[in-house]
Design a protein around this motif. Structure first.
Motif, PDB file in Angstrom:
ATOM      1  N   SER A   5       0.797  -1.430   0.008  1.00  0.00           N
ATOM      2  CA  SER A   5      -0.021   0.115   0.072  1.00  0.00           C
ATOM      3  C   SER A   5       0.955   1.186  -0.159  1.00  0.00           C
ATOM      4  N   ILE A   6       2.037   1.341   0.654  1.00  0.00           N
ATOM      5  CA  ILE A   6       2.966   2.362   0.740  1.00  0.00           C
ATOM      6  C   ILE A   6       3.495   2.607  -0.905  1.00  0.00           C
ATOM      7  N   ILE A   7       3.703   1.396  -1.422  1.00  0.00           N
ATOM      8  CA  ILE A   7       4.669   1.390  -2.593  1.00  0.00           C
ATOM      9  C   ILE A   7       3.250   2.265  -3.784  1.00  0.00           C
ATOM     10  N   LEU A   8       2.209   1.534  -3.612  1.00  0.00           N
ATOM     11  CA  LEU A   8       1.109   1.950  -4.306  1.00  0.00           C
ATOM     12  C   LEU A   8       0.678   3.594  -4.193  1.00  0.00           C
ATOM     13  N   LEU A   9       0.925   3.859  -2.950  1.00  0.00           N
ATOM     14  CA  LEU A   9       0.652   5.600  -2.756  1.00  0.00           C
ATOM     15  C   LEU A   9       1.675   6.318  -3.250  1.00  0.00           C
ATOM     16  N   VAL A  10       2.841   5.736  -3.507  1.00  0.00           N
ATOM     17  CA  VAL A  10       4.031   6.580  -3.860  1.00  0.00           C
ATOM     18  C   VAL A  10       3.839   6.618  -5.407  1.00  0.00           C
ATOM     19  N   VAL A  11       3.344   5.428  -6.239  1.00  0.00           N
ATOM     20  CA  VAL A  11       3.145   5.546  -7.634  1.00  0.00           C
ATOM     21  C   VAL A  11       1.953   6.535  -7.685  1.00  0.00           C
TER      22      VAL A  11
END
Length: 53
Positions: A5-11
C-alpha cells in the motif's frame, strides 16, 4: 501488505504529479483498499493474539 500500500501510494503521488490522473486514481484506490485490509488484519491479530495468553 502495508509495504504494497505504501508503494502504490508513492506510485499514485508520482503519477498525479506527472499528470496521469487515471493511473493515479487507480493506484490510490488500490493502496487505500490494501491499507484497510491491513488494519483489519492487524486488529484481528491483536484481539486473537491476546486471547491465547
Amino acid at each position: 501488505m502495508l509495504k504494497w500500500s505504501i508503494i502504490l501510494l508513492v506510485v499514485a503521488i508520482i503519477a498525479g504529479v506527472l499528470g496521469f490522473g487515471g493511473i493515479a486514481a487507480g493506484a490510490a484506490e488500490i493502496a487505500k483498499i490494501l491499507f484497510y485490509i491491513f488494519i483489519v488484519l492487524f486488529v484481528l491479530s491483536l484481539i486473537f493474539g491476546r486471547s491465547r495468553l
